[in-house]
Design a protein around this motif. Structure first.
Motif, PDB file in Angstrom:
ATOM      1  N   LEU A 251       0.814  -1.211   0.000  1.00  0.00           N
ATOM      2  CA  LEU A 251       0.000   0.000   0.000  1.00  0.00           C
ATOM      3  C   LEU A 251       0.849   1.263   0.000  1.00  0.00           C
ATOM      4  CD1 LEU A 251      -2.871  -0.987   2.445  1.00  0.00           C
ATOM      5  CD2 LEU A 251      -2.830  -1.086  -0.047  1.00  0.00           C
ATOM      6  N   GLU A 252       2.029   1.200   0.614  1.00  0.00           N
ATOM      7  CA  GLU A 252       2.889   2.384   0.637  1.00  0.00           C
ATOM      8  C   GLU A 252       3.340   2.749  -0.774  1.00  0.00           C
ATOM      9  OE1 GLU A 252       7.062   3.991   2.663  1.00  0.00           O
ATOM     10  OE2 GLU A 252       6.242   2.036   3.209  1.00  0.00           O
ATOM     11  N   ARG A 253       3.805   1.729  -1.524  1.00  0.00           N
ATOM     12  CA  ARG A 253       4.256   2.016  -2.894  1.00  0.00           C
ATOM     13  C   ARG A 253       3.071   2.306  -3.801  1.00  0.00           C
ATOM     14  NH1 ARG A 253       8.623  -1.927  -5.283  1.00  0.00           N
ATOM     15  NH2 ARG A 253       7.246  -3.576  -4.551  1.00  0.00           N
ATOM     16  N   LEU A 254       1.927   1.648  -3.534  1.00  0.00           N
ATOM     17  CA  LEU A 254       0.727   1.936  -4.319  1.00  0.00           C
ATOM     18  C   LEU A 254       0.360   3.415  -4.218  1.00  0.00           C
ATOM     19  CD1 LEU A 254      -1.948   1.077  -5.814  1.00  0.00           C
ATOM     20  CD2 LEU A 254      -2.921   0.806  -3.527  1.00  0.00           C
ATOM     21  N   SER A 255       0.442   3.971  -3.020  1.00  0.00           N
ATOM     22  CA  SER A 255       0.029   5.361  -2.817  1.00  0.00           C
ATOM     23  C   SER A 255       0.909   6.335  -3.590  1.00  0.00           C
ATOM     24  CB  SER A 255       0.059   5.691  -1.325  1.00  0.00           C
ATOM     25  OG  SER A 255       1.384   5.635  -0.826  1.00  0.00           O
TER      26      SER A 255
ATOM     27  N   ALA B 278      -1.958   7.156 -10.698  1.00  0.00           N
ATOM     28  CA  ALA B 278      -3.041   6.388 -11.316  1.00  0.00           C
ATOM     29  C   ALA B 278      -4.378   7.063 -11.040  1.00  0.00           C
ATOM     30  CB  ALA B 278      -3.058   4.955 -10.794  1.00  0.00           C
ATOM     31  N   ASP B 279      -5.370   6.731 -11.863  1.00  0.00           N
ATOM     32  CA  ASP B 279      -6.694   7.338 -11.781  1.00  0.00           C
ATOM     33  C   ASP B 279      -7.768   6.368 -11.307  1.00  0.00           C
ATOM     34  OD1 ASP B 279      -6.102  10.024 -13.240  1.00  0.00           O
ATOM     35  OD2 ASP B 279      -5.257   8.484 -14.538  1.00  0.00           O
ATOM     36  N   LEU B 280      -7.563   5.076 -11.590  1.00  0.00           N
ATOM     37  CA  LEU B 280      -8.557   4.066 -11.209  1.00  0.00           C
ATOM     38  C   LEU B 280      -7.872   2.905 -10.509  1.00  0.00           C
ATOM     39  CD1 LEU B 280      -9.652   5.143 -14.272  1.00  0.00           C
ATOM     40  CD2 LEU B 280     -11.470   3.568 -13.653  1.00  0.00           C
ATOM     41  N   LEU B 281      -8.570   2.329  -9.542  1.00  0.00           N
ATOM     42  CA  LEU B 281      -8.129   1.123  -8.860  1.00  0.00           C
ATOM     43  C   LEU B 281      -9.126   0.024  -9.201  1.00  0.00           C
ATOM     44  CD1 LEU B 281      -6.004   0.109  -6.760  1.00  0.00           C
ATOM     45  CD2 LEU B 281      -7.759   0.500  -5.017  1.00  0.00           C
ATOM     46  N   LYS B 282      -8.672  -0.988  -9.964  1.00  0.00           N
ATOM     47  CA  LYS B 282      -9.548  -2.093 -10.367  1.00  0.00           C
ATOM     48  C   LYS B 282      -9.298  -3.275  -9.431  1.00  0.00           C
ATOM     49  CE  LYS B 282     -10.806  -2.646 -14.595  1.00  0.00           C
ATOM     50  NZ  LYS B 282     -10.884  -2.977 -16.040  1.00  0.00           N
ATOM     51  N   ILE B 283     -10.308  -3.604  -8.647  1.00  0.00           N
ATOM     52  CA  ILE B 283     -10.180  -4.616  -7.594  1.00  0.00           C
ATOM     53  C   ILE B 283     -10.426  -5.995  -8.194  1.00  0.00           C
ATOM     54  CG2 ILE B 283     -11.099  -5.401  -5.387  1.00  0.00           C
ATOM     55  CD1 ILE B 283     -11.896  -2.403  -4.930  1.00  0.00           C
ATOM     56  N   ASP B 284      -9.494  -6.908  -7.947  1.00  0.00           N
ATOM     57  CA  ASP B 284      -9.505  -8.226  -8.566  1.00  0.00           C
ATOM     58  C   ASP B 284     -10.789  -9.002  -8.278  1.00  0.00           C
ATOM     59  OD1 ASP B 284      -7.756 -10.244 -10.044  1.00  0.00           O
ATOM     60  OD2 ASP B 284      -8.345 -11.386  -8.268  1.00  0.00           O
ATOM     61  N   ALA B 285     -11.213  -9.779  -9.268  1.00  0.00           N
ATOM     62  CA  ALA B 285     -12.457 -10.549  -9.170  1.00  0.00           C
ATOM     63  C   ALA B 285     -12.445 -11.525  -8.004  1.00  0.00           C
ATOM     64  CB  ALA B 285     -12.697 -11.305 -10.480  1.00  0.00           C
ATOM     65  N   ALA B 286     -11.264 -12.054  -7.641  1.00  0.00           N
ATOM     66  CA  ALA B 286     -11.205 -13.015  -6.537  1.00  0.00           C
ATOM     67  C   ALA B 286     -11.608 -12.360  -5.220  1.00  0.00           C
ATOM     68  CB  ALA B 286      -9.798 -13.599  -6.436  1.00  0.00           C
ATOM     69  N   LEU B 287     -11.236 -11.098  -5.015  1.00  0.00           N
ATOM     70  CA  LEU B 287     -11.639 -10.394  -3.795  1.00  0.00           C
ATOM     71  C   LEU B 287     -13.144 -10.163  -3.778  1.00  0.00           C
ATOM     72  CD1 LEU B 287      -8.868  -7.677  -3.251  1.00  0.00           C
ATOM     73  CD2 LEU B 287      -9.130  -9.878  -2.105  1.00  0.00           C
ATOM     74  N   VAL B 288     -13.699  -9.827  -4.942  1.00  0.00           N
ATOM     75  CA  VAL B 288     -15.148  -9.618  -5.034  1.00  0.00           C
ATOM     76  C   VAL B 288     -15.885 -10.922  -4.733  1.00  0.00           C
ATOM     77  CG1 VAL B 288     -17.047  -8.996  -6.582  1.00  0.00           C
ATOM     78  CG2 VAL B 288     -14.892  -7.717  -6.667  1.00  0.00           C
TER      79      VAL B 288
ATOM     80  N   ALA C 244      -9.103   4.193  -2.327  1.00  0.00           N
ATOM     81  CA  ALA C 244      -9.033   4.781  -3.666  1.00  0.00           C
ATOM     82  C   ALA C 244      -9.427   6.260  -3.619  1.00  0.00           C
ATOM     83  CB  ALA C 244      -9.935   4.010  -4.630  1.00  0.00           C
ATOM     84  N   ARG C 245     -10.510   6.572  -2.916  1.00  0.00           N
ATOM     85  CA  ARG C 245     -10.941   7.975  -2.833  1.00  0.00           C
ATOM     86  C   ARG C 245      -9.884   8.838  -2.146  1.00  0.00           C
ATOM     87  NH1 ARG C 245     -15.800   5.264  -2.019  1.00  0.00           N
ATOM     88  NH2 ARG C 245     -15.608   5.314   0.254  1.00  0.00           N
ATOM     89  N   THR C 246      -9.260   8.301  -1.097  1.00  0.00           N
ATOM     90  CA  THR C 246      -8.219   9.037  -0.388  1.00  0.00           C
ATOM     91  C   THR C 246      -7.043   9.354  -1.305  1.00  0.00           C
ATOM     92  OG1 THR C 246      -8.822   7.991   1.706  1.00  0.00           O
ATOM     93  CG2 THR C 246      -6.613   8.932   1.564  1.00  0.00           C
ATOM     94  N   LEU C 247      -6.731   8.411  -2.216  1.00  0.00           N
ATOM     95  CA  LEU C 247      -5.615   8.589  -3.140  1.00  0.00           C
ATOM     96  C   LEU C 247      -6.024   9.331  -4.413  1.00  0.00           C
ATOM     97  CD1 LEU C 247      -3.963   5.053  -2.829  1.00  0.00           C
ATOM     98  CD2 LEU C 247      -3.260   7.186  -1.721  1.00  0.00           C
TER      99      LEU C 247
END
Length: 407
Positions: free
Chosen positions: A316-320, A324-334, A354-357
């Motif tokens: 999450l640290e490097r992700l932040s 990027a504009d969109l975060l696409k959450i993997d189907a396995a998590l859904v 995502a909103r925070t970033l």
């Protein structure tokens, strides 16, 4: 060697029969195989194929299942009068017919390697000589399987090379649903082969990576996406976004931002119409270089999506720090969140992250009304999956652009 991998290879009835050692590698060719990235669906598909094989075996025969990039099976069975190869072909036929798993209809295709062992030893009390015999047989079956897989790769490589030269590629478009406005607001462009009965991306993308064709395929997909977006922008005043996948090897190329801009210029496509979808693992593998290139494409007007988020260990640290504009959450998590309060809270937290970033969030793999309701309830911005619509030809997608969603 039982189906749990802990048993032993044993002799057939009477102790003197010829034992066949069969190695099978199954891959799924059709569109819905993409959903098998979900571990639960992979396990279910592997178990269903294993059950088919087990139904064709004697009680004393043995089966081991391994799930990796492909579905691998090792069978030790008493061969009949037709021999080990004929038995292997029958095993192959058993797992090469259509399969229904978790609401998916899958089309498996299997490669096979075989070896035979005269008077197969009882592995439970095998001596060194007997163990050498079995190891040699296992190596022979593995070598035959590899040869068959190599031939299959070569045939698919030839098909891909021909497609690159002769306009044998096309894009399908999977709709993206705006969960707040309840409208179809965009699509993801998915590369496909046009040849009759051509294999799907679950088969041809790994071959393209192994045979050095992923860069020209990725460039072709980006070029066609830019051309399609340019056509649509001239034909409609509706706003839309078109996502296109960027392979890790493309992102590693220093000239990738220049190539993307060149293709847009040639197509007369505004970069802002395209969303470049980068997998989380690719973006984080060389974080500094990826961030630098993503900054360049965003500065040029492209939007950037981090795809398959949560499919691997997430930093999450490097992700932040990634642009990027969109975060696409993997189907396995859904999928896991559908029946789990903890999983639902995780989705809600990822939407808030995502909103925070400063990103929007997309839930992938929406295969049912329950998935859609979950994504709405947890506050995600968009959803994508077969419940909204399968990948569509361009004319079908254009008819749905901006369509209100009543599901």
């Amino acid at each position: 060697m039982g189906s749990d991998g802990r048993g032993s290879l044993r002799r057939g009835r009477g102790g003197g029969a010829v034992c066949a050692l069969i190695r099978l590698s199954a891959r799924f060719q059709n569109e819905e195989a993409e959903s098998l990235r979900d571990p639960a669906l992979r396990r279910a598909a592997g178990a269903a194929l294993g059950a088919r094989l087990r139904n064709g075996l004697r009680p004393e025969d043995r089966l081991r299942i391994r799930l990796g990039e492909s579905f691998e099976f090792l069978v030790a069975a008493t061969a009949d009068s037709q021999g080990a190869r004929a038995l292997g072909e029958r095993m192959r036929a058993r797992i090469s017919t259509a399969l229904a798993v978790g609401g998916l209809r899958l089309a498996p295709e299997a490669a096979m390697g075989w070896a035979s062992v005269e008077k197969g030893p009882d592995m439970a009390g095998a001596g060194r000589r007997d163990l050498r015999i079995w190891r040699a047989a296992a190596a022979q079956a593995r070598q035959r399987l590899r040869r068959e897989l190599t031939r299959a790769d070569s045939a698919l490589e030839a098909l891909l090379r021909a497609a690159l030269k002769t306009d044998g590629l096309k894009l399908l478009h999977q709709p993206l649903l705006d969960l707040r406005r309840r409208r179809i607001s965009g699509a993801e462009a998915l590369l496909r082969l046009t040849a009759p009965a051509a294999p799907g991306p679950a088969s041809f993308i790994p071959v393209a990576e192994r045979r050095g064709l992923i860069l020209p395929l990725g460039e072709a997909a980006l070029r066609m996406a830019a051309e399609a977006a340019a056509r649509w922008s001239r034909a409609t005043d509706r706003s839309f976004r078109l996502g296109v996948n960027v392979a890790p090897q493309q992102l590693e190329a220093e000239d990738f931002p220049d190539m993307a801009l060149r293709l847009c210029a040639q197509a007369r496509c505004a970069p802002g119409l395209l969303v470049l979808e980068i997998t989380e693992s690719a973006a984080l593998s060389d974080h500094a270089a990826a961030a630098r290139r993503l900054e360049r494409v965003r500065a040029a007007g492209f939007r950037v999506a981090l795809d398959d988020f949560g499919a691997a260990h997430s930093d999450l640290e490097r992700l932040s720090a990634l642009p990027a504009d969109l975060l696409k959450i993997d189907a396995a998590l859904v999928e896991r969140a559908t029946d789990s309060a903890q999983g639902a809270r995780l989705l809600e937290s990822l939407g808030a992250l995502a909103r925070t970033l400063g990103m929007e969030s997309v839930g992938e793999g929406a295969r049912s009304a329950r998935h859609l309701e979950l994504l709405r309830r947890t506050g995600l911005d968009y959803a994508q999956g077969h419940e909204i619509g399968p990948p569509l030809e361009e004319a079908e997608w254009l008819a749905r652009m901006g369509e209100p969603w009543g599901g």
